[in-house]
Design an enzyme around this catalytic site. Structure first.
Site, mmCIF file in Angstrom:
data_model
loop_
_atom_site.group_PDB
_atom_site.id
_atom_site.type_symbol
_atom_site.label_atom_id
_atom_site.label_comp_id
_atom_site.label_asym_id
_atom_site.label_seq_id
_atom_site.Cartn_x
_atom_site.Cartn_y
_atom_site.Cartn_z
ATOM 1 N N HIS A 174 68.842 19.590 22.349
ATOM 2 C CA HIS A 174 67.702 18.967 22.852
ATOM 3 C C HIS A 174 67.777 18.756 24.192
ATOM 4 O O HIS A 174 68.755 19.103 24.936
ATOM 5 C CB HIS A 174 67.218 17.838 21.858
ATOM 6 C CG HIS A 174 68.520 16.889 21.736
ATOM 7 N ND1 HIS A 174 68.923 16.174 22.966
ATOM 8 C CD2 HIS A 174 69.258 16.328 20.823
ATOM 9 C CE1 HIS A 174 69.970 15.486 22.694
ATOM 10 N NE2 HIS A 174 70.213 15.499 21.161
ATOM 11 N N HIS A 185 71.041 17.276 25.666
ATOM 12 C CA HIS A 185 71.928 18.293 26.125
ATOM 13 C C HIS A 185 71.692 18.977 27.195
ATOM 14 O O HIS A 185 72.472 19.334 28.165
ATOM 15 C CB HIS A 185 72.027 19.184 24.872
ATOM 16 C CG HIS A 185 72.587 18.658 23.551
ATOM 17 N ND1 HIS A 185 71.857 18.547 22.550
ATOM 18 C CD2 HIS A 185 73.772 18.143 23.232
ATOM 19 C CE1 HIS A 185 72.544 18.217 21.358
ATOM 20 N NE2 HIS A 185 73.779 17.762 22.001
ATOM 21 N N GLN A 212 85.357 15.415 12.473
ATOM 22 C CA GLN A 212 84.892 14.066 12.842
ATOM 23 C C GLN A 212 83.767 13.699 11.902
ATOM 24 O O GLN A 212 83.308 12.585 12.088
ATOM 25 C CB GLN A 212 84.401 14.213 14.326
ATOM 26 C CG GLN A 212 83.016 15.281 14.459
ATOM 27 C CD GLN A 212 82.593 15.387 15.874
ATOM 28 O OE1 GLN A 212 83.512 15.947 16.662
ATOM 29 N NE2 GLN A 212 81.668 14.539 16.314
ATOM 30 N N GLY A 261 77.343 12.746 26.913
ATOM 31 C CA GLY A 261 76.105 11.699 26.957
ATOM 32 C C GLY A 261 76.437 10.297 26.893
ATOM 33 O O GLY A 261 77.428 10.262 26.134
HETATM 34 O O1 PAF Z 1 78.890 14.234 20.836
HETATM 35 C C1 PAF Z 1 79.391 15.477 20.303
HETATM 36 O O2 PAF Z 1 78.381 16.307 20.229
HETATM 37 C C2 PAF Z 1 80.625 15.559 19.820
HETATM 38 O O3 PAF Z 1 81.219 14.636 19.319
HETATM 39 C C3 PAF Z 1 81.554 16.317 20.792
HETATM 40 C C4 PAF Z 1 81.790 15.643 21.859
HETATM 41 C C5 PAF Z 1 80.962 17.844 21.142
HETATM 42 C C6 PAF Z 1 82.858 16.681 19.898
HETATM 43 O O4 PAF Z 1 82.700 17.393 18.749
#
Ligand code: PAF
Length: 289
Positions: free
Chosen positions: A43, A46, A70, A157
């Site tokens: 979006h 980014h 994650q 971000g």
């Molecule tokens: O912020 C994110 O989009 C994710 O946590 C990252 C830093 C790309 C790691 O997978």
């Protein structure tokens, strides 16, 4: 009528070997390389990271990888949006030079056995408390992205503020030669922070969502004016819950370490952080006092 020139798509590589071959030539020319790690579903937030990367570096690599380690077992890994074609169009428009889009086996091959376990800002009772193991997955994948790309700078971000402090600490502790930069949060007109997860919100939930930013802003103002932070935050918590959210936390923390206030020898810079769930969607946001 002449058609507007269509920007060419950046090259997409899927393996670390192909990535390193693509980077070798730039490195030989001593080009400054920036990395923007993402999970896709791009979006304007980014795209602002890519724009900042282009200002600071000669070549910009964007990674797109929805990192399974994650996500908790009951989180949204399988339904996380993956609009790959739209993402590549946006990256062409933004002027990214290379896209690293590995699959899970490339990052976590059979026999993968080394996870990082960050503490410090990853262990302060904020997102770490509500998403156990989340920062182990983030630190591990970002360390792998850093050692694969070896960027001079990496841009994240400010919206994922705890993540940013975890990554800065990890890069420092592992002597990774990369400058980690945080970029300002991009917001909708009504204050809602842009997030790939905003697409999950129903119209009613979307209408309620800006309360998070409102409370952060009002609370920061009141605390800066000298009001007792706990009194201000408990008012804020009530307002967020009465807008229909299930609150995980609304806290005022040391902006650098994320430690609780009152644990510092000197008055620290303060950051307000919030996480709350509306329906099935968990939103986070933060604001400087
Ligand atoms: O912020 C994110 O989009 C994710 O946590 C990252 C830093 C790309 C790691 O997978």
């Amino acid at each position: 009528m002449a058609k507007a020139a269509k920007k060419t798509r950046p090259r997409v590589v899927r393996s670390v070997k192909a990535l390193r071959e693509a980077l070798a030539e730039w490195r030989e020319r001593k080009a400054v390389i920036a990395l923007v790690p993402t999970m896709g579903a791009l979006h304007a937030g980014h795209i602002s990271l890519v724009a900042l990367a282009k200002k600071s570096a000669k070549k910009v690599v964007v990674s797109i990888f929805v990192n399974p380690t994650q996500f908790g077992p009951h989180e949204d890994f399988s339904r996380y949006p993956r609009p790959i074609e739209a993402d590549l169009d946006k990256l062409s428009e933004a002027g990214a030079d290379l896209v690293f889009m590995p699959d899970a086996k490339e990052i976590y091959p059979d026999g993968f056995a080394t996870m990082l376990k960050p503490t410090g800002p990853a262990s302060v009772g904020l997102d770490d408390k509500f998403r156990p193991g989340h920062f182990d997955g983030v630190a591990t994948v970002v360390a792998k992205l850093f050692t694969s790309v070896m960027p001079d700078i990496a841009i994240f971000g400010d919206k994922d503020y705890q993540q940013l402090q975890v990554i800065k600490t990890m890069a420092r502790d592992l002597h990774l030669p990369v400058k980690v930069i945080g970029a300002p949060i991009v917001r909708e007109k009504d204050g809602l922070a842009l997030s790939s997860r905003n697409v999950y919100l129903s119209p009613t939930e979307r209408a309620a969502a800006p309360v998070l930013h409102q409370v952060l802003k009002e609370s920061a103002k009141a605390i800066a004016a000298g009001e007792d932070p706990e009194a201000v935050l408990s008012r804020g918590r009530a307002k967020i819950m009465s807008a229909g959210f299930k609150l995980d936390y609304l806290e005022a923390r040391d902006a650098a370490t994320l430690a609780k206030l009152g644990e510092q020898p000197r008055k620290p810079k303060v950051r307000l952080l919030v996480a709350a769930k509306i329906g099935k969607t968990r939103l986070i946001d933060n604001f400087a006092v």
